[in-house]
Motif scaffolding. Structure first.
Motif, PDB file in Angstrom:
ATOM      1  N   ARG A  53       0.819  -1.218   0.000  1.00  0.00           N
ATOM      2  CA  ARG A  53       0.000   0.000   0.000  1.00  0.00           C
ATOM      3  C   ARG A  53       0.852   1.267   0.000  1.00  0.00           C
ATOM      4  NH1 ARG A  53      -3.401  -2.489  -2.367  1.00  0.00           N
ATOM      5  NH2 ARG A  53      -5.107  -3.533  -1.287  1.00  0.00           N
ATOM      6  N   ASN A  54       2.107   1.174   0.454  1.00  0.00           N
ATOM      7  CA  ASN A  54       3.002   2.324   0.431  1.00  0.00           C
ATOM      8  C   ASN A  54       3.821   2.405  -0.852  1.00  0.00           C
ATOM      9  OD1 ASN A  54       2.295   3.406   2.939  1.00  0.00           O
ATOM     10  ND2 ASN A  54       3.687   2.027   4.019  1.00  0.00           N
ATOM     11  N   ASN A  55       3.617   1.441  -1.750  1.00  0.00           N
ATOM     12  CA  ASN A  55       4.322   1.417  -3.029  1.00  0.00           C
ATOM     13  C   ASN A  55       3.440   2.073  -4.085  1.00  0.00           C
ATOM     14  OD1 ASN A  55       5.152   0.392  -5.689  1.00  0.00           O
ATOM     15  ND2 ASN A  55       6.568  -0.907  -4.553  1.00  0.00           N
ATOM     16  N   ARG A  59      -0.126   0.226  -5.021  1.00  0.00           N
ATOM     17  CA  ARG A  59      -1.089   0.561  -3.964  1.00  0.00           C
ATOM     18  C   ARG A  59      -2.525   0.199  -4.310  1.00  0.00           C
ATOM     19  NH1 ARG A  59      -0.442   6.963  -3.668  1.00  0.00           N
ATOM     20  NH2 ARG A  59       1.497   6.163  -2.829  1.00  0.00           N
ATOM     21  N   GLY A  82      -4.208  -2.735   4.960  1.00  0.00           N
ATOM     22  CA  GLY A  82      -4.440  -2.508   3.540  1.00  0.00           C
ATOM     23  C   GLY A  82      -5.094  -3.652   2.802  1.00  0.00           C
ATOM     24  N   GLY A 167       2.740   8.474  -1.248  1.00  0.00           N
ATOM     25  CA  GLY A 167       2.653   7.555  -0.127  1.00  0.00           C
ATOM     26  C   GLY A 167       3.179   8.177   1.159  1.00  0.00           C
TER      27      GLY A 167
END
Length: 216
Positions: A53-55, A59, A82, A167
């Motif tokens: 989710r932080n990529n 995401r 996520g 992000g």
């Protein structure tokens, strides 16, 4: 067994042995969806969900988390990390299949061609046009336009845009947003065309077709 049963139902399945390998695989292959086990060797399924989710590139990947944990607190942890869905093992292949199909249907709707005023954006081909004219956008400008066109007339603060485009764990100067907004304006606004990117003083930016004075 799970791979075999899903393949029998028409899915093309790839498996990887641990979380770190999974992240490398997802960045390279970018499948339609991922099914993660909570108790992966090394990087857990929950931690992997957060990393995904932080990529920026991953995401939006549909995620289902499988685990033997059935406590409500664990369900909340999985969803907060996520995961789009959460299944307690053992679960039937019918249930997993149904959850996968539902998740893929929801995700597929994000590939519909988007439009606002005389701009169209095709999420599948990344083709952007205005009044039939093909536009050339950089990758960041494309992501900003994709967000704005999905939320017409909604004002996004610079902080909102930083979070959604880059992000949480990436340090980017807040004024970087202004640079990319200027580039987006140059890319989509031709001579004598309405500036569709509205600057809201002390608030942020929105995609709006109301006549306005071009901002910075």
């Amino acid at each position: 067994m799970m791979r075999h049963n899903l393949e029998q139902r028409g899915y093309r399945i790839e498996t990887v042995p641990d979380g770190e390998t999974a992240l490398e695989f997802l960045e390279t292959v970018r499948p339609d969806a991922a099914v993660l086990d909570w108790m992966l060797p090394g990087l857990s399924g929950v931690d992997l969900s957060r990393r995904i989710r932080n990529n920026v590139e991953l995401r939006d990947l549909p995620l289902i988390l499988l685990t033997a944990r059935s406590d409500e607190h664990d369900t909340i942890r999985a969803l907060d990390a996520g995961a789009d869905d959460y299944l307690v093992k053992p679960c039937s292949i019918d249930t997993l299949d149904a959850r996968l199909r539902a998740l893929l249907r929801r995700h597929q709707s994000s590939y519909d061609v988007l439009s606002f005023a005389d701009i169209t954006l095709d999420p599948e081909t990344h083709r952007v046009e205005r009044a039939g004219r093909l536009l050339s956008l950089g990758p960041t400008e494309y992501k900003i336009l994709d967000l704005l066109i999905r939320n017409p007339r909604k004002v996004f603060s610079r902080e909102d845009l930083l979070l959604r485009i880059w992000g949480k764990n990436i340090h980017v100067e807040i004024r970087t947003i202004d640079v990319h907004i200027r580039r987006l304006r140059r890319a989509i606004n031709g001579k004598d065309e309405i500036d569709l990117v509205r600057t809201v003083r002390a608030a942020g930016y929105a995609l709006d077709d109301a006549p306005q004075v071009s901002g910075d």
